[in-house]
Design an enzyme around this catalytic site. Sequence first.
Site, mmCIF file in Angstrom:
data_model
loop_
_atom_site.group_PDB
_atom_site.id
_atom_site.type_symbol
_atom_site.label_atom_id
_atom_site.label_comp_id
_atom_site.label_asym_id
_atom_site.label_seq_id
_atom_site.Cartn_x
_atom_site.Cartn_y
_atom_site.Cartn_z
ATOM 1 N N THR A 72 24.861 52.730 47.614
ATOM 2 C CA THR A 72 25.477 51.458 47.973
ATOM 3 C C THR A 72 24.862 50.313 47.166
ATOM 4 O O THR A 72 24.069 50.560 46.247
ATOM 5 C CB THR A 72 25.444 51.259 49.508
ATOM 6 O OG1 THR A 72 26.214 50.106 49.827
ATOM 7 C CG2 THR A 72 24.035 51.106 50.065
ATOM 8 N N LYS A 76 25.740 50.983 42.758
ATOM 9 C CA LYS A 76 26.962 51.765 42.494
ATOM 10 C C LYS A 76 27.286 51.883 41.002
ATOM 11 O O LYS A 76 27.718 52.937 40.539
ATOM 12 C CB LYS A 76 28.160 51.160 43.232
ATOM 13 C CG LYS A 76 28.114 51.349 44.744
ATOM 14 C CD LYS A 76 29.381 50.776 45.387
ATOM 15 C CE LYS A 76 29.390 51.042 46.879
ATOM 16 N NZ LYS A 76 30.683 50.690 47.495
ATOM 17 N N ASP A 112 35.654 55.098 48.034
ATOM 18 C CA ASP A 112 36.075 53.860 48.715
ATOM 19 C C ASP A 112 37.602 53.761 48.801
ATOM 20 O O ASP A 112 38.156 53.361 49.833
ATOM 21 C CB ASP A 112 35.518 52.625 47.996
ATOM 22 C CG ASP A 112 34.028 52.435 48.254
ATOM 23 O OD1 ASP A 112 33.537 52.881 49.317
ATOM 24 O OD2 ASP A 112 33.351 51.833 47.395
ATOM 25 N N GLY A 140 34.191 43.598 43.138
ATOM 26 C CA GLY A 140 33.944 45.034 43.050
ATOM 27 C C GLY A 140 34.778 45.832 44.048
ATOM 28 O O GLY A 140 35.354 46.868 43.711
ATOM 29 N N THR A 163 39.137 32.915 40.801
ATOM 30 C CA THR A 163 38.829 32.902 39.367
ATOM 31 C C THR A 163 39.826 33.845 38.701
ATOM 32 O O THR A 163 39.659 35.071 38.725
ATOM 33 C CB THR A 163 37.384 33.410 39.133
ATOM 34 O OG1 THR A 163 36.524 32.740 40.057
ATOM 35 C CG2 THR A 163 36.919 33.179 37.715
ATOM 36 N N GLU A 165 40.642 34.803 35.811
ATOM 37 C CA GLU A 165 40.234 35.715 34.727
ATOM 38 C C GLU A 165 39.850 37.091 35.274
ATOM 39 O O GLU A 165 40.106 38.110 34.637
ATOM 40 C CB GLU A 165 39.035 35.149 33.928
ATOM 41 C CG GLU A 165 39.349 33.923 33.075
ATOM 42 C CD GLU A 165 39.505 32.637 33.874
ATOM 43 O OE1 GLU A 165 39.043 32.585 35.047
ATOM 44 O OE2 GLU A 165 40.128 31.692 33.347
ATOM 45 N N ARG A 166 39.234 37.105 36.448
ATOM 46 C CA ARG A 166 38.829 38.401 37.032
ATOM 47 C C ARG A 166 40.071 39.196 37.459
ATOM 48 O O ARG A 166 40.083 40.425 37.399
ATOM 49 C CB ARG A 166 37.903 38.183 38.247
ATOM 50 C CG ARG A 166 36.574 37.571 37.882
ATOM 51 C CD ARG A 166 35.683 37.453 39.114
ATOM 52 N NE ARG A 166 34.899 38.656 39.357
ATOM 53 C CZ ARG A 166 34.173 38.871 40.463
ATOM 54 N NH1 ARG A 166 34.157 37.982 41.431
ATOM 55 N NH2 ARG A 166 33.484 39.971 40.594
ATOM 56 N N TYR A 228 34.733 44.271 57.809
ATOM 57 C CA TYR A 228 34.875 44.721 59.202
ATOM 58 C C TYR A 228 33.900 44.058 60.164
ATOM 59 O O TYR A 228 33.838 44.427 61.340
ATOM 60 C CB TYR A 228 34.779 46.248 59.296
ATOM 61 C CG TYR A 228 33.426 46.808 58.910
ATOM 62 C CD1 TYR A 228 33.138 47.103 57.594
ATOM 63 C CD2 TYR A 228 32.444 47.020 59.876
ATOM 64 C CE1 TYR A 228 31.896 47.596 57.234
ATOM 65 C CE2 TYR A 228 31.201 47.505 59.531
ATOM 66 C CZ TYR A 228 30.931 47.792 58.210
ATOM 67 O OH TYR A 228 29.701 48.272 57.857
HETATM 68 P P1 ATR Z 1 32.708 42.416 46.310
HETATM 69 O O1 ATR Z 1 32.079 43.329 45.304
HETATM 70 O O2 ATR Z 1 32.237 42.665 47.714
HETATM 71 O O3 ATR Z 1 34.197 42.378 46.211
HETATM 72 P P2 ATR Z 1 32.304 40.002 44.772
HETATM 73 O O4 ATR Z 1 32.355 40.740 43.493
HETATM 74 O O5 ATR Z 1 31.275 38.936 44.942
HETATM 75 O O6 ATR Z 1 32.096 40.968 46.001
HETATM 76 O O7 ATR Z 1 33.756 39.390 45.065
HETATM 77 C C1 ATR Z 1 34.002 38.534 46.114
HETATM 78 C C2 ATR Z 1 35.477 38.139 46.086
HETATM 79 O O8 ATR Z 1 35.688 37.123 47.062
HETATM 80 C C3 ATR Z 1 35.929 37.541 44.759
HETATM 81 O O9 ATR Z 1 37.294 37.844 44.569
HETATM 82 C C4 ATR Z 1 35.718 36.048 45.008
HETATM 83 O O10 ATR Z 1 36.471 35.203 44.178
HETATM 84 P P3 ATR Z 1 35.855 34.733 42.733
HETATM 85 O O11 ATR Z 1 35.999 35.916 41.824
HETATM 86 O O12 ATR Z 1 36.668 33.590 42.343
HETATM 87 O O13 ATR Z 1 34.405 34.394 43.007
HETATM 88 C C5 ATR Z 1 36.231 35.954 46.432
HETATM 89 N N1 ATR Z 1 35.776 34.763 47.142
HETATM 90 C C6 ATR Z 1 34.561 34.537 47.688
HETATM 91 N N2 ATR Z 1 34.536 33.331 48.301
HETATM 92 C C7 ATR Z 1 35.775 32.778 48.130
HETATM 93 C C8 ATR Z 1 36.388 31.537 48.533
HETATM 94 N N3 ATR Z 1 35.709 30.632 49.238
HETATM 95 N N4 ATR Z 1 37.677 31.330 48.170
HETATM 96 C C9 ATR Z 1 38.369 32.258 47.479
HETATM 97 N N5 ATR Z 1 37.844 33.444 47.073
HETATM 98 C C10 ATR Z 1 36.571 33.701 47.397
#
Ligand code: ATR
Length: 286
Positions: A72, A76, A112, A140, A163, A165-166, A228
């Site tokens: 975890t 990963k 997952d 992720g 964001t 771009e992601r 969850y």
């Molecule tokens: P994980 O691996 O658990 O998915 P992460 O890579 O940090 O964690 O991704 C968190 C996700 O929540 C991302 O899509 C993030 O958006 P950004 O890529 O723009 O950071 C999104 N996220 C977190 N807080 C947010 C908020 N307040 N509004 C919109 N999206 C949010």
Amino acid sequence: MVDSRETLTVNAFVVGYPIKHSRSPIIHSHWLKTFGIAGSYKAVEVAPADLGNFIMSLKHGGPGAPVGGNVTIPHKEAVCQLADRPDELARELGAANTVWMEEGRLCATNTDGYGFVANLDERHPGWDKTERAVVLGAGGASRAVIQSLRDRGIVEIHVLNRTVERAHELADRFGPRVHSHPQAALHEVMQGAGLFVNTTSLGMDGTEVPGLDFSPLAAGAVVTDIVYVPLVTPILKMAQEQGIATVDGLGMLLHQAKPGFKTWFGQMPEVDETLRSLIIADMERH
Ligand code: ATR
């Protein structure tokens, strides 16, 4: 003469950093007890700098050495790199959550996505009749969700992210069925979709969750969240208030554990209400 095999136990682990909040030991210990298997499943805390040594000791084996385990946060991606035989799912994701030894080689996969669809199959059968799904978030956790929806045959998967771009990067990675959009396009993109998945941490850090209007979704649509804790997240609550069917994310955690258990201990376990209640009770304690 005592057959020494009778005294052998099969050992598995979950490795992470930190690890004390992991609920995987509760899940696997429950199944070990259910099947009466002489085995153990333990949480192991390993710092990123020590992961290489941990993997080496696993490969060296020896009496009592674990046969495999779960991986975890934050390991990963690194484990996927260190594995001798990452399967196709893990390679495409660039991340693995389940490992085991085979012929002295470290094999790795990612369950997952399996857990995500198995949860929907259990809690909302027929969810996959839709051709259009919307995935909010491109972190992720979103990757395994997108991969599993594509592999299940969902024709159009729309990923939106703050964001953008992601989101584009995921559309490039997972092929022509995956389309990327900025979060501002949400209302428009939801039009006619039969599934909405939240993969963001929106609302989890105490920040305000923007009001979401689920009315553009198709009739009979389902909204699910991979978070969850709490069981009913702000997004699920909003959907319920708008009369939309919801599936919480706990089942994804439970179902993703099944293939690993089968690999290490040789039996395919079941997710039932007793197991769900055990985890919910633990959530209430912490
Ligand atoms: P994980 O691996 O658990 O998915 P992460 O890579 O940090 O964690 O991704 C968190 C996700 O929540 C991302 O899509 C993030 O958006 P950004 O890529 O723009 O950071 C999104 N996220 C977190 N807080 C947010 C908020 N307040 N509004 C919109 N999206 C949010």
